[in-house]
Scaffold this motif. Structure first.
Motif, PDB file in Angstrom:
ATOM      1  N   THR A  57       0.834  -1.200   0.000  1.00 25.65           N
ATOM      2  CA  THR A  57       0.000   0.000   0.000  1.00 25.65           C
ATOM      3  C   THR A  57       0.872   1.254   0.000  1.00 25.65           C
ATOM      4  O   THR A  57       0.597   2.222  -0.729  1.00 25.65           O
ATOM      5  CB  THR A  57      -0.934   0.002   1.221  1.00 25.65           C
ATOM      6  OG1 THR A  57      -1.777  -1.149   1.165  1.00 25.65           O
ATOM      7  CG2 THR A  57      -1.788   1.259   1.251  1.00 25.65           C
ATOM      8  N   ILE A  58       1.922   1.245   0.810  1.00 25.36           N
ATOM      9  CA  ILE A  58       2.852   2.380   0.854  1.00 25.36           C
ATOM     10  C   ILE A  58       3.515   2.572  -0.499  1.00 25.36           C
ATOM     11  O   ILE A  58       3.617   3.698  -1.011  1.00 25.36           O
ATOM     12  CB  ILE A  58       3.910   2.157   1.957  1.00 25.36           C
ATOM     13  CG1 ILE A  58       3.265   2.270   3.345  1.00 25.36           C
ATOM     14  CG2 ILE A  58       5.062   3.150   1.819  1.00 25.36           C
ATOM     15  CD1 ILE A  58       4.170   1.840   4.480  1.00 25.36           C
ATOM     16  N   ALA A  59       3.966   1.476  -1.107  1.00 24.86           N
ATOM     17  CA  ALA A  59       4.626   1.561  -2.418  1.00 24.86           C
ATOM     18  C   ALA A  59       3.692   2.155  -3.459  1.00 24.86           C
ATOM     19  O   ALA A  59       4.086   3.043  -4.235  1.00 24.86           O
ATOM     20  CB  ALA A  59       5.095   0.172  -2.850  1.00 24.86           C
ATOM     21  N   GLU A  60       2.444   1.684  -3.485  1.00 26.09           N
ATOM     22  CA  GLU A  60       1.508   2.187  -4.493  1.00 26.09           C
ATOM     23  C   GLU A  60       1.178   3.656  -4.257  1.00 26.09           C
ATOM     24  O   GLU A  60       1.065   4.436  -5.221  1.00 26.09           O
ATOM     25  CB  GLU A  60       0.227   1.357  -4.506  1.00 26.09           C
ATOM     26  CG  GLU A  60      -0.734   1.778  -5.593  1.00 26.09           C
ATOM     27  CD  GLU A  60      -1.643   0.672  -6.060  1.00 26.09           C
ATOM     28  OE1 GLU A  60      -2.076   0.723  -7.236  1.00 26.09           O
ATOM     29  OE2 GLU A  60      -1.922  -0.246  -5.270  1.00 26.09           O
ATOM     30  N   GLU A  61       1.043   4.058  -3.002  1.00 22.05           N
ATOM     31  CA  GLU A  61       0.743   5.464  -2.719  1.00 22.05           C
ATOM     32  C   GLU A  61       1.914   6.362  -3.136  1.00 22.05           C
ATOM     33  O   GLU A  61       1.712   7.451  -3.679  1.00 22.05           O
ATOM     34  CB  GLU A  61       0.432   5.647  -1.232  1.00 22.05           C
ATOM     35  CG  GLU A  61      -0.103   7.033  -0.916  1.00 22.05           C
ATOM     36  CD  GLU A  61      -0.750   7.130   0.451  1.00 22.05           C
ATOM     37  OE1 GLU A  61      -0.970   8.272   0.908  1.00 22.05           O
ATOM     38  OE2 GLU A  61      -1.050   6.081   1.056  1.00 22.05           O
ATOM     39  N   LEU A  62       3.140   5.906  -2.914  1.00 21.78           N
ATOM     40  CA  LEU A  62       4.310   6.678  -3.325  1.00 21.78           C
ATOM     41  C   LEU A  62       4.422   6.738  -4.845  1.00 21.78           C
ATOM     42  O   LEU A  62       4.745   7.786  -5.414  1.00 21.78           O
ATOM     43  CB  LEU A  62       5.586   6.075  -2.725  1.00 21.78           C
ATOM     44  CG  LEU A  62       5.764   6.263  -1.219  1.00 21.78           C
ATOM     45  CD1 LEU A  62       6.973   5.485  -0.718  1.00 21.78           C
ATOM     46  CD2 LEU A  62       5.901   7.746  -0.871  1.00 21.78           C
ATOM     47  N   LEU A  63       4.151   5.628  -5.517  1.00 20.16           N
ATOM     48  CA  LEU A  63       4.181   5.617  -6.980  1.00 20.16           C
ATOM     49  C   LEU A  63       3.160   6.593  -7.553  1.00 20.16           C
ATOM     50  O   LEU A  63       3.452   7.350  -8.490  1.00 20.16           O
ATOM     51  CB  LEU A  63       3.904   4.203  -7.496  1.00 20.16           C
ATOM     52  CG  LEU A  63       5.043   3.191  -7.360  1.00 20.16           C
ATOM     53  CD1 LEU A  63       4.527   1.776  -7.579  1.00 20.16           C
ATOM     54  CD2 LEU A  63       6.170   3.507  -8.330  1.00 20.16           C
ATOM     55  N   ASN A  64       1.974   6.569  -6.979  1.00 19.79           N
ATOM     56  CA  ASN A  64       0.909   7.448  -7.455  1.00 19.79           C
ATOM     57  C   ASN A  64       1.251   8.915  -7.210  1.00 19.79           C
ATOM     58  O   ASN A  64       1.079   9.765  -8.092  1.00 19.79           O
ATOM     59  CB  ASN A  64      -0.399   7.084  -6.751  1.00 19.79           C
ATOM     60  CG  ASN A  64      -1.579   7.875  -7.284  1.00 19.79           C
ATOM     61  OD1 ASN A  64      -1.885   7.848  -8.476  1.00 19.79           O
ATOM     62  ND2 ASN A  64      -2.244   8.606  -6.397  1.00 19.79           N
ATOM     63  N   PRO A  76      11.358  11.080  -9.911  1.00 18.64           N
ATOM     64  CA  PRO A  76      11.883   9.744 -10.190  1.00 18.64           C
ATOM     65  C   PRO A  76      12.114   8.949  -8.905  1.00 18.64           C
ATOM     66  O   PRO A  76      12.826   9.403  -8.004  1.00 18.64           O
ATOM     67  CB  PRO A  76      13.203  10.024 -10.911  1.00 18.64           C
ATOM     68  CG  PRO A  76      13.611  11.384 -10.446  1.00 18.64           C
ATOM     69  CD  PRO A  76      12.349  12.146 -10.181  1.00 18.64           C
ATOM     70  N   ILE A  77      11.469   7.789  -8.804  1.00 18.40           N
ATOM     71  CA  ILE A  77      11.608   6.982  -7.590  1.00 18.40           C
ATOM     72  C   ILE A  77      11.853   5.517  -7.940  1.00 18.40           C
ATOM     73  O   ILE A  77      11.655   5.074  -9.076  1.00 18.40           O
ATOM     74  CB  ILE A  77      10.373   7.084  -6.673  1.00 18.40           C
ATOM     75  CG1 ILE A  77       9.143   6.428  -7.311  1.00 18.40           C
ATOM     76  CG2 ILE A  77      10.098   8.514  -6.276  1.00 18.40           C
ATOM     77  CD1 ILE A  77       8.021   6.171  -6.310  1.00 18.40           C
ATOM     78  N   GLY A  78      12.279   4.783  -6.921  1.00 18.08           N
ATOM     79  CA  GLY A  78      12.450   3.341  -7.021  1.00 18.08           C
ATOM     80  C   GLY A  78      12.292   2.746  -5.639  1.00 18.08           C
ATOM     81  O   GLY A  78      11.927   3.445  -4.680  1.00 18.08           O
TER      82      GLY A  78
END
Length: 314
Positions: free
Chosen positions: A259-266, A274-276
């Motif tokens: 959930t954290i990953a998807e919120e950061l991607l969004n 640019p993130i990874g």
């Protein structure tokens, strides 16, 4: 490849983080550990491997350490001696405070050709004596005959306390850092607050955005949670309660990390930040290590959904 993504400040970097074996581990056991890690990691579709240089952080925290501190093999030796078969770029963390100017310069000259990237880290606390500051280390590397390409550390929790992590980041860019790896993220608000200041500061000052790689870590037990908090990872109260009362804390933590990953991607996609991601396990328990591999695969699916894909290095 990792170099291409970093040089061109692209999203989609996917890394896996490891801590080398304990320093007093017998040679045949180190070899067995390395062989198992090579087998596990070689089939992953990742851009690179992070190898940590562990410090005793007791000076930063007055509370008892949940697990006893034990020195580990230096990451550069573990890499060159035991992980040579792993054909991936390596990001070597290096604790610079223990070195003198001449010692660090000698280390850089010895390992520059064998290290893809290094992340210099300072001492855990101002209470601990340091021979060399982080800024001095950056200066030494910049002026060395064989300088190493550098990344830096960002800590969202420090931004919550001091509100200046984005300023630190741009200062590190000026001193030679090309990308940044975060401390483990469990507090999404702290992280988005940092990203917001980073983004708007870049607009206000006409600065380019460099890639931020966020670390995600499964939590498989209350003891692991205690250790993560001891390390300085901020886990919000509501989240701790959910983890403590879940039927399967490890499975719940994986869902939270996704959930954290998807919120950061969004959030970052809308602003072209640019993130990874860097996936690790702070525990040596097999279940939590296996969970970190599962999490990495799930995060890769999410990055593909947002049209960020990791590249397997040939």
């Amino acid at each position: 490849m990792l170099e291409n993504k970093i040089n061109n400040r692209k999203s989609g970097v996917l890394l896996y983080g490891l801590t080398p074996p304990k320093l007093n581990t017998e040679e045949h056991k180190i070899k067995a550990i390395a062989d198992k890690q090579i087998e596990r990691i070689s089939v992953l579709e990742i851009d690179g491997l992070v190898l940590y240089d562990i410090q005793d952080e007791s000076s930063r925290n007055d509370k008892p350490r949940p697990f006893p501190f034990m020195d580990t093999l230096s990451p550069e030796i573990y890499n060159t001696t035991y992980l040579r078969e792993l054909n991936l770029p390596k990001i070597i963390y290096k604790s610079v405070g223990k070195y003198s100017v001449n010692e660090l310069n000698a280390w850089i000259n010895e390992y520059a050709k064998n290290i893809d990237y290094s992340v210099f880290v300072g001492t855990p606390s101002n209470r601990l004596k340091s021979n060399l500051s982080l800024n001095e280390a950056y200066h030494i590397n910049k002026n060395s005959v064989n300088s190493i390409r550098l990344g830096g550390v960002i800590i969202p929790e420090r931004h919550y306390k001091k509100n200046d992590e984005h300023i630190r980041l741009f200062n590190k860019i000026d001193k030679g850092c090309h990308f940044f790896i975060s401390q483990c993220v469990y507090n999404i608000d702290n992280t988005k607050n940092f990203l917001s200041d980073y983004y708007y500061s870049s607009l206000d000052n006409n600065r380019e955005l460099h890639t931020i790689i966020f670390t995600l870590t499964p939590c498989g037990s209350l003891k692991t949670m205690e250790f993560m908090e001891w390390l300085g990872i901020d886990i919000p109260k509501w989240l701790k309660n959910d983890l403590k009362h879940s039927k399967d804390i490890l499975l719940k933590s994986i869902e939270i990390c996704k959930t954290i990953a998807e919120e950061l991607l969004n959030y970052c996609k809308d602003k072209n930040i640019p993130i990874g991601f860097n996936i690790e396990s702070v525990s040596i328990r097999k279940a939590e290590i296996d969970a970190s591999i599962e999490l990495l695969k799930e995060v890769k699916v999410l990055m593909n959904k947002y049209q960020y894909s990791a590249i397997v290095c040939e």
